[in-house]
Design a protein around this motif. Structure first.
Motif, PDB file in Angstrom:
ATOM      1  N   ASP A 359      33.349  76.267  24.665  1.00 55.15           N
ATOM      2  CA  ASP A 359      33.268  76.691  23.251  1.00 55.15           C
ATOM      3  C   ASP A 359      32.927  75.551  22.379  1.00 55.15           C
ATOM      4  O   ASP A 359      33.861  74.791  22.221  1.00 55.15           O
ATOM      5  CB  ASP A 359      33.998  77.788  22.728  1.00 55.15           C
ATOM      6  N   TYR A 360      32.069  75.647  21.608  1.00 51.92           N
ATOM      7  CA  TYR A 360      32.111  74.538  20.120  1.00 51.92           C
ATOM      8  C   TYR A 360      31.758  75.267  18.870  1.00 51.92           C
ATOM      9  O   TYR A 360      31.214  76.517  18.833  1.00 51.92           O
ATOM     10  CB  TYR A 360      30.979  73.492  20.440  1.00 51.92           C
ATOM     11  N   ASP A 361      32.193  74.493  17.806  1.00 50.45           N
ATOM     12  CA  ASP A 361      32.050  74.928  16.441  1.00 50.45           C
ATOM     13  C   ASP A 361      30.774  74.349  16.133  1.00 50.45           C
ATOM     14  O   ASP A 361      30.085  74.692  15.046  1.00 50.45           O
ATOM     15  CB  ASP A 361      33.228  74.637  15.454  1.00 50.45           C
ATOM     16  N   CYS A 362      30.273  73.213  16.697  1.00 48.53           N
ATOM     17  CA  CYS A 362      29.144  72.655  16.144  1.00 48.53           C
ATOM     18  C   CYS A 362      28.762  71.608  17.222  1.00 48.53           C
ATOM     19  O   CYS A 362      29.265  71.148  18.032  1.00 48.53           O
ATOM     20  CB  CYS A 362      29.680  71.662  14.896  1.00 48.53           C
ATOM     21  N   ILE A 363      27.195  71.528  17.407  1.00 47.15           N
ATOM     22  CA  ILE A 363      26.786  70.747  18.290  1.00 47.15           C
ATOM     23  C   ILE A 363      25.462  69.953  17.739  1.00 47.15           C
ATOM     24  O   ILE A 363      24.600  70.522  16.938  1.00 47.15           O
ATOM     25  CB  ILE A 363      25.875  71.547  19.350  1.00 47.15           C
ATOM     26  N   ILE A 364      25.315  68.522  17.911  1.00 48.23           N
ATOM     27  CA  ILE A 364      24.445  67.854  17.395  1.00 48.23           C
ATOM     28  C   ILE A 364      23.791  67.366  18.366  1.00 48.23           C
ATOM     29  O   ILE A 364      24.601  66.478  19.441  1.00 48.23           O
ATOM     30  CB  ILE A 364      25.118  66.644  16.623  1.00 48.23           C
ATOM     31  N   ALA A 365      22.482  67.552  18.562  1.00 45.65           N
ATOM     32  CA  ALA A 365      21.844  67.087  19.768  1.00 45.65           C
ATOM     33  C   ALA A 365      20.889  65.922  19.496  1.00 45.65           C
ATOM     34  O   ALA A 365      19.852  66.287  18.895  1.00 45.65           O
ATOM     35  CB  ALA A 365      21.048  68.399  20.356  1.00 45.65           C
ATOM     36  N   GLY A 366      20.986  64.875  20.311  1.00 47.54           N
ATOM     37  CA  GLY A 366      20.008  63.773  20.177  1.00 47.54           C
ATOM     38  C   GLY A 366      19.130  63.973  21.378  1.00 47.54           C
ATOM     39  O   GLY A 366      19.113  62.995  22.285  1.00 47.54           O
ATOM     40  N   THR A 367      18.367  64.912  21.534  1.00 49.30           N
ATOM     41  CA  THR A 367      17.713  65.383  22.586  1.00 49.30           C
ATOM     42  C   THR A 367      16.138  64.967  22.546  1.00 49.30           C
ATOM     43  O   THR A 367      15.351  65.812  23.190  1.00 49.30           O
ATOM     44  CB  THR A 367      17.987  66.887  22.956  1.00 49.30           C
ATOM     45  N   GLY A 368      15.885  63.947  21.730  1.00 45.90           N
ATOM     46  CA  GLY A 368      14.400  63.410  21.803  1.00 45.90           C
ATOM     47  C   GLY A 368      13.602  64.221  20.796  1.00 45.90           C
ATOM     48  O   GLY A 368      13.638  64.973  19.953  1.00 45.90           O
ATOM     49  N   TYR A 369      12.195  63.752  20.785  1.00 43.49           N
ATOM     50  CA  TYR A 369      11.169  64.077  20.101  1.00 43.49           C
ATOM     51  C   TYR A 369      10.090  64.701  20.907  1.00 43.49           C
ATOM     52  O   TYR A 369       9.653  63.975  21.912  1.00 43.49           O
ATOM     53  CB  TYR A 369      10.936  63.206  18.940  1.00 43.49           C
ATOM     54  N   ARG A 370       9.205  65.317  20.403  1.00 43.61           N
ATOM     55  CA  ARG A 370       7.845  65.861  21.043  1.00 43.61           C
ATOM     56  C   ARG A 370       6.665  65.252  20.222  1.00 43.61           C
ATOM     57  O   ARG A 370       6.657  65.231  19.182  1.00 43.61           O
ATOM     58  CB  ARG A 370       7.769  67.362  21.333  1.00 43.61           C
ATOM     59  N   HIS A 371       5.615  64.835  20.942  1.00 40.48           N
ATOM     60  CA  HIS A 371       4.524  64.564  20.507  1.00 40.48           C
ATOM     61  C   HIS A 371       3.446  65.532  20.157  1.00 40.48           C
ATOM     62  O   HIS A 371       3.367  66.433  21.292  1.00 40.48           O
ATOM     63  CB  HIS A 371       3.570  63.323  21.115  1.00 40.48           C
ATOM     64  N   ALA A 372       2.917  66.014  19.104  1.00 43.71           N
ATOM     65  CA  ALA A 372       2.061  67.149  18.859  1.00 43.71           C
ATOM     66  C   ALA A 372       1.156  66.523  17.797  1.00 43.71           C
ATOM     67  O   ALA A 372       1.643  66.276  16.493  1.00 43.71           O
ATOM     68  CB  ALA A 372       2.751  68.212  18.686  1.00 43.71           C
ATOM     69  N   LEU A 373      -0.103  66.889  17.830  1.00 42.77           N
ATOM     70  CA  LEU A 373      -1.218  66.897  16.643  1.00 42.77           C
ATOM     71  C   LEU A 373      -0.499  67.846  15.667  1.00 42.77           C
ATOM     72  O   LEU A 373      -0.217  69.177  15.882  1.00 42.77           O
ATOM     73  CB  LEU A 373      -2.594  67.231  17.112  1.00 42.77           C
ATOM     74  N   PRO A 374      -0.705  67.836  14.380  1.00 46.17           N
ATOM     75  CA  PRO A 374      -0.149  68.559  13.225  1.00 46.17           C
ATOM     76  C   PRO A 374      -1.343  69.787  13.166  1.00 46.17           C
ATOM     77  O   PRO A 374      -2.519  69.862  13.769  1.00 46.17           O
ATOM     78  CB  PRO A 374      -0.800  68.119  11.858  1.00 46.17           C
TER      79      PRO A 374
END
Length: 468
Positions: A359-374
């Motif tokens: 159990d956590y009170d806060c999660i900060i995720a550095g789990t990357g970025y996705r490439h997508a056209l706007p």
């Protein structure tokens, strides 16, 4: 009719805008944010770029440009201070201010302006009142609709360049929670904007149970967030009697906390030579090669790892409790937001094939970025060709490839090109998101637009020969 419209203003389109000042091309760049800010949520104290200062907006393709980082320092009366500093890597805050300095000098930029639609100009052309003087009937290009201050306005351009960047991505199990409670579950990209420790220090659960925070991922952004939170755990750093404000865990699904490859010969993968080599590989080979190159651009800086290890070691003096746990090979597979606003998270240890919960009170995720056209390109997407992995095909000159059948059917797609910046990782290789190659790519695009060699794209040579 404009020669070029740029959509989005990150470092790459800002580089293009600055380098275009050497040409007679008529360009306009639109950004929905009110001002330039590069990864604003990750401008933490003491954090630096992972590349040398020469990876600014212009230097690697035009060292004499007035928009160089060194000229920025000169204009700020800080050049001698930087000289005495004897550092290659500059602070993120400083890089952001440098980009803002460049942006403030360019008339082609329009902030607080959202591009909401892009479509082809059809065979009837478009009205003669676009700018009051340019008639575009019968020409080929794009109709671009923008919204600024609540008003819609239409522009016409021969070419488009996409520079909207990548989008932060969370594990599927955390995405709904992040939308419901952004202050308790967030991406590292939003850390400085959403994280509020005081709100977490008064949890609704039992007061006997400490506040718990988890950082996910083992890239540079995760390491920087973990380091910042580690420094926040105690009121007084060396008071062993002081209780921590929270328990801090650092968890990654990777097999360890590894540094990014940063040897000179490894860095030569971020070169035009490697871009050429990678581009001409078969699509299936590209996918296999890219899958094994994460540590070329996704790992932590060695200095960051060493700094964190020093902090852990220093806290361990007198065998003081760390109040921090580091876990690798652990992937988030499930999560729920409980009635008392805690996150109940299920992890899977991949090598042991075992699951556990915390159990956590806060999660900060550095789990990357996705490439997508706007989304504003939705009307164009049916005309764009795709590879066997359903990704858009991109030519060596950084343009989206049109389907031949679509061109014939539409009878309205002429010479107008859609250039992309940092959307071509799958086609051009690991150099796509690299700041050091940004100016080179912008110069390459400008040469295509002008049909002239405005910038010498052959100047960036390396020692290695890639390929037989």
């Amino acid at each position: 009719m404009l020669d070029l419209i740029g959509i989005g203003l990150g470092p790459f389109n800002l580089s293009l805008a600055a380098l275009l000042t050497k040409t007679d091309l008529d360009a306009k760049f639109f950004e929905q944010k009110a001002e330039f800010n590069w990864h604003k949520g990750m401008i933490l104290p003491h954090t630096t770029l992972q590349v040398p200062f020469m990876a600014d907006l212009v230097t690697m393709i035009d060292p004499t440009s007035p928009y160089s980082f060194l000229n920025y320092l000169h204009s700020q009366h800080r050049l001698l201070k930087f000289y005495f500093l004897e550092e290659f890597k500059i602070y993120r805050r400083e890089y952001n201010h440098y980009c803002q300095w460049v942006a403030g000098q360019l008339d082609s930029l329009a902030f607080a302006t959202e591009v909401i639609d892009v479509s082809f100009i059809d065979s009837t052309g478009c009205p003669d009142n676009i700018t009051g003087k340019h008639k575009v009937e019968g020409k080929r290009g794009f109709r671009v609709t923008v919204r600024a201050q609540g008003q819609l306005k239409t522009y016409y351009a021969k070419n488009i360049v996409i520079g909207t960047g990548t989008q932060p991505t969370l594990p599927p199990a955390l995405q709904d929670i992040a939308r419901q409670a952004p202050e308790r579950c967030m991406h590292t990209a939003n850390f400085t904007e959403h994280f509020n420790l005081s709100a977490l220090e008064k949890p609704s659960h039992s007061k006997d149970e400490p506040t718990k925070i988890a950082v996910l991922g083992s890239g540079q952004s995760s390491a920087e967030v973990y380091r910042a939170l580690f420094d926040m755990q105690f009121e007084q750093q060396f008071d062993e009697r002081d209780k921590p404000k929270f328990q801090l865990d650092w968890i990654t699904r990777s097999s360890g906390f590894f540094p990014m490859e940063y040897s000179p010969l490894g860095l030569e993968h971020f070169s035009p030579a490697y871009t050429d080599y990678f581009y001409h590989l078969p699509a299936s080979t590209k996918a296999a090669v890219a899958a094994n190159q994460d540590l070329l651009y996704k790992g932590m800086g060695f200095e960051t790892i060493r700094d964190i290890y020093h902090k852990l070691y220093e806290r361990s003096v007198t065998n003081q409790q760390l109040h921090s746990t580091l876990l690798s090979n652990c992937e988030v597979v499930g999560a729920t937001l409980t009635l008392n606003d805690r996150l109940s998270v299920t992890f899977h240890q991949r090598e042991q094939n075992q699951s556990f919960s915390a159990d956590y009170d806060c999660i900060i995720a550095g789990t990357g970025y996705r490439h997508a056209l706007p989304n504003c390109l939705n009307k164009l997407l049916p005309y764009i060709d795709k590879d066997e992995f359903d990704q858009p095909k991109i030519d060596r000159d950084y343009t989206l490839v049109y389907q031949d059948s679509a061109i014939k059917e539409a009878k309205r797609v002429g010479k107008g090109k859609v250039f992309v910046q940092n959307q071509e990782l799958h086609s051009h290789g690991v150099g796509a998101p690299d700041l050091g190659l940004g100016a080179y790519r912008a110069g390459y695009i400008i040469n295509q637009l002008t049909n002239k060699t405005i910038y010498d794209t052959e100047a960036l040579q390396v020692f290695q020969q890639f390929g037989a």
